[in-house]
Design a protein around this motif. Structure first.
Motif, PDB file in Angstrom:
ATOM      1  N   GLU A  64      21.258  27.479  33.040  1.00 40.59           N
ATOM      2  CA  GLU A  64      20.914  26.094  33.370  1.00 40.59           C
ATOM      3  C   GLU A  64      21.752  25.135  32.536  1.00 40.59           C
ATOM      4  O   GLU A  64      22.013  25.380  31.350  1.00 40.59           O
ATOM      5  CB  GLU A  64      19.433  25.847  33.117  1.00 40.59           C
ATOM      6  N   GLU A  65      22.180  24.050  33.166  1.00 40.78           N
ATOM      7  CA  GLU A  65      22.951  23.014  32.498  1.00 40.78           C
ATOM      8  C   GLU A  65      21.991  21.997  31.881  1.00 40.78           C
ATOM      9  O   GLU A  65      21.039  21.556  32.522  1.00 40.78           O
ATOM     10  CB  GLU A  65      23.873  22.339  33.503  1.00 40.78           C
ATOM     11  N   ILE A  66      22.264  21.621  30.646  1.00 39.36           N
ATOM     12  CA  ILE A  66      21.389  20.697  29.921  1.00 39.36           C
ATOM     13  C   ILE A  66      22.205  19.537  29.371  1.00 39.36           C
ATOM     14  O   ILE A  66      23.282  19.727  28.785  1.00 39.36           O
ATOM     15  CB  ILE A  66      20.664  21.419  28.769  1.00 39.36           C
ATOM     16  N   ASP A  67      21.672  18.340  29.559  1.00 41.24           N
ATOM     17  CA  ASP A  67      22.296  17.148  28.991  1.00 41.24           C
ATOM     18  C   ASP A  67      21.763  16.975  27.565  1.00 41.24           C
ATOM     19  O   ASP A  67      20.601  16.624  27.359  1.00 41.24           O
ATOM     20  CB  ASP A  67      21.929  15.928  29.843  1.00 41.24           C
ATOM     21  N   VAL A  68      22.611  17.250  26.585  1.00 43.92           N
ATOM     22  CA  VAL A  68      22.177  17.188  25.185  1.00 43.92           C
ATOM     23  C   VAL A  68      22.655  15.906  24.504  1.00 43.92           C
ATOM     24  O   VAL A  68      22.668  15.812  23.279  1.00 43.92           O
ATOM     25  CB  VAL A  68      22.679  18.430  24.398  1.00 43.92           C
ATOM     26  N   ARG A 128      31.354  15.962  29.801  1.00 43.18           N
ATOM     27  CA  ARG A 128      31.638  16.102  31.225  1.00 43.18           C
ATOM     28  C   ARG A 128      31.233  14.829  31.962  1.00 43.18           C
ATOM     29  O   ARG A 128      30.300  14.131  31.558  1.00 43.18           O
ATOM     30  CB  ARG A 128      30.873  17.288  31.826  1.00 43.18           C
ATOM     31  N   PRO A 129      31.907  14.531  33.077  1.00 44.66           N
ATOM     32  CA  PRO A 129      31.488  13.385  33.894  1.00 44.66           C
ATOM     33  C   PRO A 129      30.231  13.752  34.687  1.00 44.66           C
ATOM     34  O   PRO A 129      30.190  14.789  35.363  1.00 44.66           O
ATOM     35  CB  PRO A 129      32.681  13.153  34.819  1.00 44.66           C
ATOM     36  N   VAL A 130      29.205  12.926  34.596  1.00 43.96           N
ATOM     37  CA  VAL A 130      27.936  13.186  35.276  1.00 43.96           C
ATOM     38  C   VAL A 130      27.577  11.971  36.123  1.00 43.96           C
ATOM     39  O   VAL A 130      27.658  10.824  35.659  1.00 43.96           O
ATOM     40  CB  VAL A 130      26.813  13.481  34.256  1.00 43.96           C
ATOM     41  N   TRP A 131      27.175  12.197  37.342  1.00 46.36           N
ATOM     42  CA  TRP A 131      26.791  11.118  38.246  1.00 46.36           C
ATOM     43  C   TRP A 131      25.384  10.644  37.900  1.00 46.36           C
ATOM     44  O   TRP A 131      24.450  11.421  37.862  1.00 46.36           O
ATOM     45  CB  TRP A 131      26.846  11.617  39.685  1.00 46.36           C
ATOM     46  N   GLY A 146      23.775   8.186  39.565  1.00 45.87           N
ATOM     47  CA  GLY A 146      23.194   7.517  40.726  1.00 45.87           C
ATOM     48  C   GLY A 146      24.038   6.378  41.233  1.00 45.87           C
ATOM     49  O   GLY A 146      23.926   5.991  42.401  1.00 45.87           O
ATOM     50  N   SER A 147      24.886   5.833  40.364  1.00 44.04           N
ATOM     51  CA  SER A 147      25.753   4.728  40.787  1.00 44.04           C
ATOM     52  C   SER A 147      27.203   4.909  40.356  1.00 44.04           C
ATOM     53  O   SER A 147      28.114   4.349  40.958  1.00 44.04           O
ATOM     54  CB  SER A 147      25.230   3.401  40.222  1.00 44.04           C
ATOM     55  N   SER A 148      27.407   5.703  39.317  1.00 42.16           N
ATOM     56  CA  SER A 148      28.771   5.935  38.823  1.00 42.16           C
ATOM     57  C   SER A 148      28.790   7.191  37.954  1.00 42.16           C
ATOM     58  O   SER A 148      27.737   7.716  37.572  1.00 42.16           O
ATOM     59  CB  SER A 148      29.268   4.729  38.013  1.00 42.16           C
ATOM     60  N   PHE A 149      29.998   7.649  37.645  1.00 33.87           N
ATOM     61  CA  PHE A 149      30.150   8.779  36.738  1.00 33.87           C
ATOM     62  C   PHE A 149      30.172   8.267  35.298  1.00 33.87           C
ATOM     63  O   PHE A 149      30.864   7.289  34.990  1.00 33.87           O
ATOM     64  CB  PHE A 149      31.443   9.548  37.029  1.00 33.87           C
ATOM     65  N   VAL A 150      29.398   8.942  34.454  1.00 28.28           N
ATOM     66  CA  VAL A 150      29.366   8.576  33.037  1.00 28.28           C
ATOM     67  C   VAL A 150      29.639   9.822  32.208  1.00 28.28           C
ATOM     68  O   VAL A 150      29.379  10.950  32.635  1.00 28.28           O
ATOM     69  CB  VAL A 150      28.003   7.973  32.642  1.00 28.28           C
ATOM     70  N   ALA A 151      30.193   9.629  31.018  1.00 30.07           N
ATOM     71  CA  ALA A 151      30.481  10.747  30.120  1.00 30.07           C
ATOM     72  C   ALA A 151      29.199  11.174  29.426  1.00 30.07           C
ATOM     73  O   ALA A 151      28.519  10.365  28.792  1.00 30.07           O
ATOM     74  CB  ALA A 151      31.534  10.333  29.099  1.00 30.07           C
ATOM     75  N   ARG A 152      28.864  12.445  29.551  1.00 29.61           N
ATOM     76  CA  ARG A 152      27.661  12.972  28.917  1.00 29.61           C
ATOM     77  C   ARG A 152      28.019  14.263  28.173  1.00 29.61           C
ATOM     78  O   ARG A 152      28.935  15.005  28.549  1.00 29.61           O
ATOM     79  CB  ARG A 152      26.570  13.279  29.951  1.00 29.61           C
TER      80      ARG A 152
END
Length: 411
Positions: A210-214, A359-362, A364-370
């Motif tokens: 599973e991918e996790i946003d840390v 990584r670039p993460v969407w 809902g409105s744009s890609f952001v660096a997370r």
């Protein structure tokens, strides 16, 4: 023994010197056998699939020569049976005799048609047994002979030109390493090997990734370290993961268990003893963070550091290395994107930490660096169903992505 894979000729076929006549396999290596004579195939000594003792007659030819009468029988100890009637040569205007093809050597290596010089010094030069025998008798190193055949194969013509001095010898730059070092598997390495083999032999693993946003937990970790750097031990991700596992186990206690498959009994524990797989100069060890459920995040960090230091110094005692009920494994920055961790038998789960990456993460409105990280976790599928494994990892994910929840009991 060698096994006959297939015949490339049949009785009555006329063959040339070095023409391939059969394929055999020995010690998992396949080789093609060439003819050492020009003649006619008179007898095949085995069928595909038969096992033949090395040195036993395999094929015979009728060739030009002095007339003789030859009777051939299957050698004792061979399981091969002739596929045609044994031939008897009869005198004709040009008399004939039977000549056996050379049998496969003890070491059989498949010659693959790589487009490289036969004498480049890497490995065995490509040449038929007949050419090798001539070279050996003439005391010629085939590494020094340039081959003009397919893939640089050395033929009789190449050998003739070399012997006649018409070809400038190739200076050998071969640095052939032939030394083999035998390293006994003893001590810690033997223990690691036994435990890994035991785990893979007993446990049908299921891996869940599973991918996790840390991003948030990393932001919190850095803020806490900055604020309490002089008073508290330095925080890594592991203490947060430990606390998330403790919270998830409170909801799914079946993950905090050991399975005695001989007695067919699951031992489920109320205390959470987390093994922390640690790489040391001598190999992998798994010191245990005992009673993780009773420790706060700072105490977890302090105990993990103590265990890691003792592990690297080789000073862990038996108590530090026993009693784990679930294990975390992490290679830190070398953790890769995905891994398939092996469960610490007889536990039923292992949590694998992979490396963090921006990584670039969407959103809902744009890609952001997370800051993203994968958890690659393994479960004993005899005890833990896939749904339960996924639920467990998803709970850990939610806590790490909203790290404030880790500090609130009962959430």
């Amino acid at each position: 023994e060698a096994e006959l894979v297939t015949w490339l000729v049949k009785v009555g076929d006329t063959v040339e010197v070095d023409q391939l006549v059969a394929e055999v396999i020995k010690d998992k290596a396949t080789t093609e056998l060439p003819s050492v004579v020009k003649g006619k195939v008179s007898w095949l000594g085995a069928s595909p699939g038969d096992r033949i003792n090395v040195g036993s007659p395999l094929i015979r030819f009728l060739v030009d020569g002095d007339g003789v009468e030859t009777k051939i029988s299957t050698p004792s100890g061979s399981s091969a049976t002739p596929s045609t009637k044994e031939p008897i040569a009869t005198p004709v205007d040009t008399s004939i005799s039977d000549v056996p093809v050379a049998q496969p050597r003890r070491e059989i290596a498949e010659e693959t048609p790589e487009i490289i010089p036969a004498n480049n010094g890497h490995g065995r030069p490509l040449a038929s047994p007949a050419v090798r025998r001539r070279a050996l008798e003439a005391n010629i190193d085939l590494h020094l002979v340039s081959g003009t055949g397919p893939a640089g194969r050395i033929g009789h013509d190449d050998l003739d030109r070399f012997i006649a001095g018409k070809v400038t010898p190739v200076k050998s730059t071969a640095n052939l390493a032939t030394e083999i070092t035998d390293i006994p598997v003893i001590g810690l390495r033997r223990t690691i090997a036994e435990r890994m083999s035991n785990a893979k032999a007993h446990i049908p693993h299921i891996t869940y990734v599973e991918e996790i946003d840390v991003t948030e937990v990393e932001r919190l970790r850095k803020a806490l370290n900055e604020r309490f750097s002089s008073k508290k031990p330095k925080l890594t991700l592991l203490p947060f993961l430990v606390r998330a596992i403790v919270a998830a186990i409170a909801e799914q206690p079946e993950l905090n268990a050991r399975f005695d498959d001989d007695a067919e009994v699951i031992h489920q524990y109320s205390a959470v003893h987390i093994g922390i797989a640690t790489q040391t100069p001598k190999g992998l060890v798994v010191p245990v963070l005992h009673h993780a459920q009773s420790r706060d995040i700072w105490n977890c960090a302090e105990e993990i550091k103590r265990l890691a230091d003792l592990a690297n110094e080789g000073k862990l005692d038996r108590e530090d290395l026993t009693g784990s009920t679930i294990t975390i494994t992490s290679l830190g920055a070398l953790g890769g994107v995905v891994s398939t961790p092996i469960i610490n038998y007889p536990e039923v789960a292992v949590i694998g930490v992979n490396k963090m990456q921006i990584r670039p993460v969407w959103d809902g409105s744009s890609f952001v660096a997370r800051n993203m990280m994968n958890l690659s976790s393994g479960f004993d599928h005899r005890i833990i169903d896939g749904w339960n494994a996924a639920t467990f990892v998803q709970r850990i994910k939610s806590l790490l992505e909203e790290p404030a929840m880790i500090f609130i009991e009962g959430v």
